[in-house]
Design a protein around this motif. Structure first.
Motif, mmCIF file in Angstrom:
data_model
loop_
_atom_site.group_PDB
_atom_site.id
_atom_site.type_symbol
_atom_site.label_atom_id
_atom_site.label_comp_id
_atom_site.label_asym_id
_atom_site.label_seq_id
_atom_site.Cartn_x
_atom_site.Cartn_y
_atom_site.Cartn_z
ATOM 1 N N LEU A 6 -25.373 19.721 1.218
ATOM 2 C CA LEU A 6 -26.034 18.834 0.257
ATOM 3 C C LEU A 6 -25.171 17.637 -0.136
ATOM 4 O O LEU A 6 -25.594 16.815 -0.950
ATOM 5 C CB LEU A 6 -26.433 19.628 -0.992
ATOM 6 N N ASN A 7 -23.984 17.535 0.434
ATOM 7 C CA ASN A 7 -23.137 16.378 0.118
ATOM 8 C C ASN A 7 -23.718 15.068 0.625
ATOM 9 O O ASN A 7 -23.272 13.988 0.243
ATOM 10 C CB ASN A 7 -21.731 16.573 0.708
ATOM 11 N N SER A 8 -24.715 15.158 1.505
ATOM 12 C CA SER A 8 -25.341 13.937 2.016
ATOM 13 C C SER A 8 -26.308 13.323 1.011
ATOM 14 O O SER A 8 -26.801 12.222 1.217
ATOM 15 C CB SER A 8 -26.084 14.242 3.324
ATOM 16 N N CYS A 9 -26.608 14.041 -0.081
ATOM 17 C CA CYS A 9 -27.453 13.474 -1.135
ATOM 18 C C CYS A 9 -26.700 12.347 -1.839
ATOM 19 O O CYS A 9 -25.464 12.319 -1.852
ATOM 20 C CB CYS A 9 -27.833 14.552 -2.150
ATOM 21 N N VAL A 10 -27.437 11.439 -2.448
ATOM 22 C CA VAL A 10 -26.790 10.286 -3.088
ATOM 23 C C VAL A 10 -26.139 10.703 -4.397
ATOM 24 O O VAL A 10 -26.428 11.759 -4.963
ATOM 25 C CB VAL A 10 -27.814 9.153 -3.355
#
Length: 1070
Positions: free
Chosen positions: A287-291
């Motif tokens: 989920l680190n790809s979320c802004v």
């Protein structure tokens, strides 16, 4: 479990009495065996109460009860076999057992020998009883009582987490939306004991308007102790779940889930977390790809888990104080009378709530027990001194109040409660589904003149009012089960039931107990198939994700032949379906099944057949007419055209939906006339009525004489261009479809006559006598009638929904009172109406309702949508609809004014481009205005607290938003001459303002020097957001649609934004 056995034993003994009376044992060649069986069962029933108390701590007693339960299931199968054999020849007649056995039954000696074997086995079980020193007791067999519903409070009680829940909600929302860029995604936690209200608080946060508007993606996932990684990843995936149908491992799922959430601002609730691994090992990196600004909200009982997940904010939900606990108990048992009554019970009530340890769930459960008792000190003290408080051998969190609330149930409710544990945690279940399953399992016995369905609904209502089942979102016909109560029920099921999320969980129960009920969530088809076929004692199989082939299902149906309930998703049903002779409930809805085998006719016990939304199904097997025990046949949204001749033989049918006539009649097809003999119908819908070939056929159906009919749907195909002859004919058809006076719901769709039938259009006072019980009326897409029927004469109508009346230009007094002749002007029209909806009324211009016609005194909600030519709201609505609290108006392009609705509390007005004025609404607290560019006057809204403005073309805040509390008073004093006070919305009185606008206006709002800032600075909470309708390119060239927001709080002061404008950042109001 033992008291559930009590219900089983009681039912079985009654059947044996009937068999003994008719000397069936003589006919079976085993004289005296049935009487012996009956006597032994009665002896055993006297020790079941004591055995139930001992078995939790005594493994030997528990094993004995397991043996007894296995015996009872075997006995039930043998009795069912007797019924099935007899039923093959009875054709639904009420012939006695003895007549059937004497003349028809096959292999009587074989069945007789099985009864003798049962007797011998029961004798052995009875001998073991003496080893356990079980005492003879008499169990008090309670009956379903209406006393509870009279005594309990409505669902809208005080919050179960205390009176400060709103403050806690807003505080946590403030923290969640605050600009904090330590990491892209931050974890927040709600920590507290089980049953204390963590999930309730999280739900309020999840549904908060600022959360909804501040995050582009919101997801809620129940994790629970037994979470499945694959299912959890699929729940988080932001896209069409069908895209993941073939993905059954982490390696294939993780990149797809990550891609679906990349660049999105995510708000994810992980409810009921038991291990930090769900975050640290599974979700964190993905989920680190979320802004930046994405948030995780965790609920957990263990603070260490929150710390391991690196939560930046841990909110503790505290137990209720003793006074708050007593207050909640008073609310739930309705001790809200005079102070003397409350004080009389306070001392003992305080002692009871002390034992609940400040847990709202426990207090509500005990309140459910007290509601069934007399309001006396003695009755309450008996609860306080009950031995169930001290029962050991159960998980710590379900001891005490929760177990006592179960122990207090009569036996027939215990088995229903335990059955609910079969469904996964947080599942939302419909009342109609669970009651049908109870009946299919044999848990329900009809009393008196009530049907089994009516009795089962009483069971359901009692479990709701005892607070053991929880209505979902305040709808009493759907429910959820709290995880602690589900834990209790699963403990009590003792390995009989299993929710299978991993293949190894099947058959993992200890001891000799056989698995009876399975809910399969595992999609490993091959492995689960190999295990399931060995579970030959299964009575319930719910498998909604299966992809078994027809060949595999053929093996299943041959191996698991004792099923009572089968709810399955399958592409094709094999002929071996006919082997499931014990089956009562078959649900194959929402599948691609195109045919049902003729062997279904063997299922003589089948009561429920649900095939709705099987879009490929076009015909039914002829053998369906042999299922004369069928009570429900749901064909809605299928393509089944024409039912087999002989449908009228299904005389036990209570629900028949989607009955459709064939356009080209052939021999062997059912006609409308066959509906005549279906006298038990309570719910009927008939489609494609334009296909009826003769009026005499409609008359012969005798719909008017169906004395039990409560719900009726009549529909024709939409989008027709009928000839005058076709219009005349459909009018004749509907004239003969006169419903009975007992009707409560009527739905008419696609009717294309110019005039309604006389039974609807009757304008004398006798109309109210024709349908005295009608509560809900829907008239959808009846394009050609020009006048609405006199619905106002219906004395108990609560909900009226009119859509697509394309030929209606004006609505006049005929809608309220019909012709004035014979109408009592002193009475109200629509005396009970609470909700009124007019949608897609494209040519409606005038609504005539003068001040002299009294109507709609109970109206609470009025909804107008797509009424572009309606010019104004009627005078009568303003004067007489004095209970109106909610008004929704959308796409009413000719409406210019909304005013003088004195009771209105909520107003939504959208896409009404000529609206100019909203005024004199003194009770209004919430106002939403969306795309109303000509609105200039908004005044005399003294109670307004929350306001939403939506218009992406708006260049500045509207002029009716006044600065400060007095709006320009200082300036007028300096001029020293009388000036008329400006009218509008004084922003200092607002608690919340939400604005969705363009980037230009947002830029102005962000700057203290702009003319917009003084307008909003005195509002307690302001949320401004902008989201481009079209995707744009980000710096790295990828497409995104990122919402931009500004959030301002007056006190304590905070101003946060993700708006980045380097040219004007120095003027930001930070």
């Amino acid at each position: 479990m033992a008291m559930i056995l009590d219900a089983f034993v009681s039912k079985f003994a009654e059947i044996l009495v009937e068999l003994a009376k008719e000397e069936v044992d003589m006919l079976l060649g085993v004289p005296g065996e049935i009487k012996k069986l009956e006597n032994k069962l009665r002896k055993i029933s006297k020790v079941l109460a004591h055995a139930d108390r001992k078995r939790i701590n005594d493994e030997a007693v528990d094993d004995w009860l397991k043996e007894l339960k296995d015996f009872m299931y075997d006995a039930d199968d043998i009795l069912d076999l007797c019924r099935i054999e007899a039923d093959k020849y009875s054709e639904g007649s009420l012939s006695t057992f003895s007549h059937l056995f004497h003349s028809r039954i096959q292999k009587p000696h074989e069945i007789g020998m099985k009864i003798r074997e049962l007797n011998q086995k029961l004798e052995e079980i009875l001998r073991w009883r003496s080893e356990f020193n079980l005492e003879f007791t008499s169990y008090d067999k309670q009956q379903v009582t209406s006393q509870i519903s009279r005594m309990t409070s409505p669902i809208g009680e005080i919050d179960i987490v205390g009176s400060e829940i709103e403050e806690h909600t807003q505080s946590l929302v403030d923290s969640l939306i605050k600009d904090d860029r330590r990491r892209n995604i931050l974890v927040f936690a709600v920590v507290g004991a089980g049953g204390i209200g963590k999930t309730t608080l999280a739900q309020r946060i999840y549904n908060d308007q600022r959360i909804q508007e501040g995050f582009s993606v919101r997801k809620w996932v129940c994790v629970s102790q037994e979470f499945d990684e694959i299912n959890l990843l699929k729940d988080i995936y932001n896209g069409d779940k069908n895209d993941l149908a073939q993905d059954q491992n982490r390696s294939s799922l993780e990149p797809k889930v990550e891609s679906s959430l990349r660049g999105k601002k995510l708000f994810l609730v992980l409810d009921d977390v038991w291990t930090a691994k769900v975050w640290c090992d599974l979700l964190h990196n993905m989920l680190n790809s979320c802004v930046a600004g994405s948030r995780i909200l965790v609920t957990t009982r263990n603070e260490e888990i929150a710390m391991q997940m690196l939560a930046v904010d841990i909110h503790h939900v505290d137990k209720l104080s003793l006074e708050d606990s007593w207050s909640l108990l008073c609310k739930k048992v309705v001790l809200t009378g005079d102070e003397v009554e409350i004080q009389h019970f306070k001392n003992i009530g305080m002692e009871i709530v002390k034992k609940c340890d400040g847990l709202p769930l426990a207090i509500k459960a005990i309140a459910g027990v007290l509601c069934t008792k007399k309001k006396t000190w003695t009755a309450w003290n008996r609860v306080l001194e009950g031995t169930a408080w001290a029962t050991s051998g159960l998980p710590e969190e379900v001891k005490g109040a929760l177990y006592l609330s179960y122990e207090d149930l009569p036996s027939y409710l215990k088995q229903c409660f335990v059955y609910c544990s079969l469904f996964p945690e947080d599942d939302i279940i419909h009342m109609g589904t669970i009651t049908a399953l109870w009946i299919a399992e044999g848990f329900v016995k009809a009393e008196g003149s009530s049907t089994m369905e009516e009795t089962a609904e009483e069971y359901y209502r009692e479990l709701i009012t005892r607070n053991l089942l929880r209505p979902s979102n305040n709808y009493r016909d759907v429910f959820q089960m709290h995880d602690l109560l589900r834990c209790l029920a699963r403990c009590l099921a003792r390995g009989e039931s299993s929710v299978v999320k991993k293949v190894h969980e099947v058959g993992s129960s200890n001891g000799q107990m056989k698995l009876r009920r399975v809910y399969v969530g595992d999609r490993e088809t091959t492995k689960i198939f190999d295990v399931l076929v060995k579970q030959d004692s299964l009575r319930t199989l719910i498998w909604r994700g299966t992809r078994l082939s027809e060949t595999q299902m053929d093996v299943v149906f041959n191996k698991i032949s004792r099923l009572r309930v089968l709810d399955i998703k399958i592409q094709r049903l094999p002929d071996s379906l006919g082997n499931l002779i014990y089956l009562r409930y078959l649900n194959i809805s929402r599948t691609d099944i195109s045919m049902i085998p003729e062997s279904i006719g063997n299922l003589r016990n089948l009561r429920y057949l649900i095939v709705e939304s099987c879009l490929s199904l076009s015909r039914f097997p002829n053998s369906i007419v042999n299922l004369h025990n069928l009570t429900m046949l749901d064909l809605d949204y299928t393509r089944v055209v024409g039912m087999p001749a002989g449908l009228g033989r299904l005389q036990n049918l209570q629900l028949l939906r989607g009955f459709m006539l064939q356009s080209n009649r052939t021999e062997g097809c059912c006609t409308m006339e066959e509906l005549r003999s279906l006298s038990c119908l309570t719910d009927l819908s008939i489609n494609k009525l334009e296909r009826i070939s003769s009026i005499s056929e409609v008359k012969a159906a005798e719909i008017k004489n169906k004395s039990k009919l409560r719900s009726l749907g009549l529909s024709c195909a939409l989008h027709r261009e009928p000839t005058e002859e076709e219009m005349r004919r459909i009018e004749e058809v509907f004239e003969e479809l006169h419903p009975p006076p007992c009707l409560e719901e009527l739905r008419i769709r696609g009717y294309f006559g110019r005039e309604f039938p006389r039974w609807m259009a009757e304008t004398s006072s006798s109309t109210s006598i024709l349908f005295p019980n009608l509560r809900q009326l829907e008239l959808h897409y009846c394009y050609y009638y020009e006048r609405l029927p006199p619905c106002g004469l219906l004395p108990h109508l609560e909900h009226l929904d009119i859509r697509g009346a394309a030929s209606v230009i004006d609505v006049g007094l005929e809608f309220l009172v019909g012709s004035r002749a014979g109408v009592d002007s002193s009475k109200y029209a629509f005396p009970k109406l609470e909700r009124l909806e007019f949608l897609h009324m494209w040519h409606w211009q005038e609504w005539h309702w003068d001040k002299g016609t009294r109507a709609m005194p109970c109206l609470k909600h009025l909804h107008l949508c797509q009424c572009p030519k309606l010019k104004s709201l009627p005078e009568g609505l303003v004067l007489h609809a004095t209970s109106l609290t909610k008004l929704d108006i959308s796409a009413a392009g000719s409406l210019t004014t909304i005013e003088n609705l004195l009771s209105l509390k909520e107003l939504y007005i959208g896409h009404s481009r000529n609206l100019e004025k909203v005024s004199d609404l003194p009770a209004l607290t919430t106002l939403e205005v969306e795309y109303c560019p000509k609105l200039r006057v908004v005044e005399n809204l003294q109670s307004l607290k929350r306001m939403t403005l939506v218009d992406e073309e708006m260049k500045s805040l509207p002029s009716y938003l006044l600065k400060g509390a007095q709006g320009g008073a200082k300036k007028r004093k300096r001029v020293h001459r009388p000036t008329k006070t400006r009218k509008g919305v004084h922003t200092a009185h607002l608690e919340e303002l939400v604005i969705r606008c363009n980037m230009g206006l947002m830029r102005k709002i962000c700057q203290k020097a702009s003319p917009e800032w003084p307008t909003i600075q005195d509002i307690q909470r302001v949320h401004v957001c902008y989201s481009d309708k079209y995707s744009s390119l980000s710096e790295n060239g990828s497409m995104h649609n990122k919402p931009v927001h500004v959030i301002y709080n007056k006190s304590p002061f905070s101003f946060t934004t993700n708006f980045n404008d380097t040219t004007s950042s120095s003027g930001l109001a930070l």
